[in-house]
Scaffold this active site. Structure first.
Site, PDB file in Angstrom:
ATOM      1  N   HIS A  98       0.832  -1.202   0.000  1.00 57.13           N
ATOM      2  CA  HIS A  98       0.000   0.000   0.000  1.00 57.13           C
ATOM      3  C   HIS A  98       0.875   1.265   0.000  1.00 57.13           C
ATOM      4  O   HIS A  98       0.642   2.193  -0.786  1.00 57.13           O
ATOM      5  CB  HIS A  98      -0.917  -0.024   1.233  1.00 57.13           C
ATOM      6  CG  HIS A  98      -1.770   1.188   1.398  1.00 57.13           C
ATOM      7  ND1 HIS A  98      -3.066   1.256   0.912  1.00 57.13           N
ATOM      8  CD2 HIS A  98      -1.522   2.383   1.980  1.00 57.13           C
ATOM      9  CE1 HIS A  98      -3.567   2.455   1.204  1.00 57.13           C
ATOM     10  NE2 HIS A  98      -2.656   3.162   1.846  1.00 57.13           N
ATOM     11  N   GLU A  99       1.886   1.303   0.847  1.00 56.50           N
ATOM     12  CA  GLU A  99       2.719   2.509   0.942  1.00 56.50           C
ATOM     13  C   GLU A  99       3.547   2.722  -0.328  1.00 56.50           C
ATOM     14  O   GLU A  99       3.692   3.850  -0.795  1.00 56.50           O
ATOM     15  CB  GLU A  99       3.628   2.442   2.183  1.00 56.50           C
ATOM     16  CG  GLU A  99       2.869   2.439   3.517  1.00 56.50           C
ATOM     17  CD  GLU A  99       1.892   3.603   3.681  1.00 56.50           C
ATOM     18  OE1 GLU A  99       2.161   4.694   3.147  1.00 56.50           O
ATOM     19  OE2 GLU A  99       0.843   3.423   4.321  1.00 56.50           O
ATOM     20  N   HIS A 136       1.432   4.307  -2.993  1.00 58.58           N
ATOM     21  CA  HIS A 136       1.304   5.772  -2.875  1.00 58.58           C
ATOM     22  C   HIS A 136       2.466   6.453  -3.609  1.00 58.58           C
ATOM     23  O   HIS A 136       2.281   7.459  -4.284  1.00 58.58           O
ATOM     24  CB  HIS A 136       1.370   6.212  -1.407  1.00 58.58           C
ATOM     25  CG  HIS A 136       0.047   6.165  -0.679  1.00 58.58           C
ATOM     26  ND1 HIS A 136      -1.094   6.785  -1.141  1.00 58.58           N
ATOM     27  CD2 HIS A 136      -0.296   5.596   0.508  1.00 58.58           C
ATOM     28  CE1 HIS A 136      -2.084   6.594  -0.274  1.00 58.58           C
ATOM     29  NE2 HIS A 136      -1.632   5.864   0.737  1.00 58.58           N
ATOM     30  N   GLU A 159      -6.428   6.829  -1.324  1.00 60.24           N
ATOM     31  CA  GLU A 159      -6.472   5.579  -0.574  1.00 60.24           C
ATOM     32  C   GLU A 159      -6.947   4.411  -1.449  1.00 60.24           C
ATOM     33  O   GLU A 159      -6.376   3.333  -1.393  1.00 60.24           O
ATOM     34  CB  GLU A 159      -7.362   5.728   0.666  1.00 60.24           C
ATOM     35  CG  GLU A 159      -6.701   6.500   1.782  1.00 60.24           C
ATOM     36  CD  GLU A 159      -5.316   5.971   2.109  1.00 60.24           C
ATOM     37  OE1 GLU A 159      -5.192   4.796   2.461  1.00 60.24           O
ATOM     38  OE2 GLU A 159      -4.349   6.716   1.958  1.00 60.24           O
TER      39      GLU A 159
HETATM   40 ZN    ZN Z   1      -2.637   5.160   2.311  1.00 59.59          ZN
END
Ligand code: ZN
Length: 278
Positions: A140-141, A144, A203
């Site tokens: 997830h990071e 981003h 997100e």
């Molecule tokens: Zn996030």
């Protein structure tokens, strides 16, 4: 004629020009985004911020934890490289020099800065519970960073709070404030006390890309459900962690992830699967 334009109009006009010049497209999702800061500036500033962050924080002495962060991080790094190559987008990793660190902290957080500097905090490693949970966070990071959400957030901040000036000018004129805004934009912590929540769009994009990356890396994407359910539970118990304001963990997120899982299963099926020890 120019005399008739108020300074407000001139400012708006300048901002419109900046906006026209600064639109970019998010890789993979195709969303248009504001991107005012050149990649080279972003990466050199990231490298400096990462270095000073590590100098100011305690590196964990948990050798097993460090090994795990490096193992999962490297697998996801390779998955990202493979995926972007297959999409003809390898240039997005130009200038990347991956590093994975675990810091000792009572805060629940993890982040990846452009250029591949990944930091996991010991508290979130514990919350991850196992290698599969850690793959959810790191995937997830990193997503981003690949989708350049930090650049977009920092550009929005420069535009909204500093009238659209360049990052280098902001750093030269107001170094402390700019550094704090940078930390906020990249999820490193809210030193100003006012944290901008990461947008739902960011997100959702990071969840989607993160699921793809972890699946290619050999981790069952279903780990994402358990992980975010645990986060939702911790958040409901009124945990004061910043991570919950930047990453709202709720039914909506979990529902969206559930819907996405069938579409990423093929990546997992084709992968060199990892057996996760619980
Ligand atoms: Zn996030």
């Amino acid at each position: 004629m120019y005399k008739l334009l108020s300074s407000h109009k001139i400012l708006s006009f300048t901002l419109i020009i900046i906006l026209i010049q600064s639109c970019a497209t998010v890789p993979i999702t195709g969303r248009r985004q504001l991107k005012m800061i050149p990649d080279e500036t972003i990466q050199s500033t990231s490298a400096e911020q990462y270095k000073s962050f590590l100098a100011e924080h305690k590196i964990s002495s948990d050798s097993r934890g460090i090994r795990l962060v490096k193992k999962v991080g490297t697998r996801i790094q390779h998955a990202v490289e493979m995926y972007l190559e297959s999409e003809g987008l390898s240039h997005l990793l130009d200038g990347y020099d991956w590093e994975f660190s675990l810091i000792e902290s009572k805060e629940l957080n993890a982040w990846c800065m452009p250029g591949g500097k990944v930091v996991v905090y010991t508290k979130i490693l514990k919350a991850a519970q196992n290698e599969g949970g850690l793959a959810v966070i790191i995937g997830h990071e990193i997503a981003h960073a690949i989708a350049e959400h930090g650049n977009e957030r920092m550009s929005q901040i420069l535009l909204a709070q500093m009238g659209g000036i360049a990052l280098s000018t902001a750093l030269a004129q107001r170094p402390q404030q700019t550094q704090q805004l940078w930390m906020d934009a990249f999820g490193m912590g809210a030193s100003l006390g006012v944290l901008l929540p990461f947008s739902r769009t960011h997100e959702s994009e990071a969840d989607h890309l993160g699921l793809i990356f972890m699946s290619i890396a050999g981790y069952d994407p279903n780990y994402a459900i358990g992980f975010w359910e645990r986060m939702a539970e911790m958040s409901e118990n009124n945990a004061p962690d910043e991570f919950f304001s930047t990453h709202p963990s709720d039914e909506r997120r979990i529902r969206e992830i559930q819907k996405l899982i069938p579409s990423v299963m093929e990546y997992y099926e084709d992968s060199d699967k990892v057996t996760v020890r619980h």
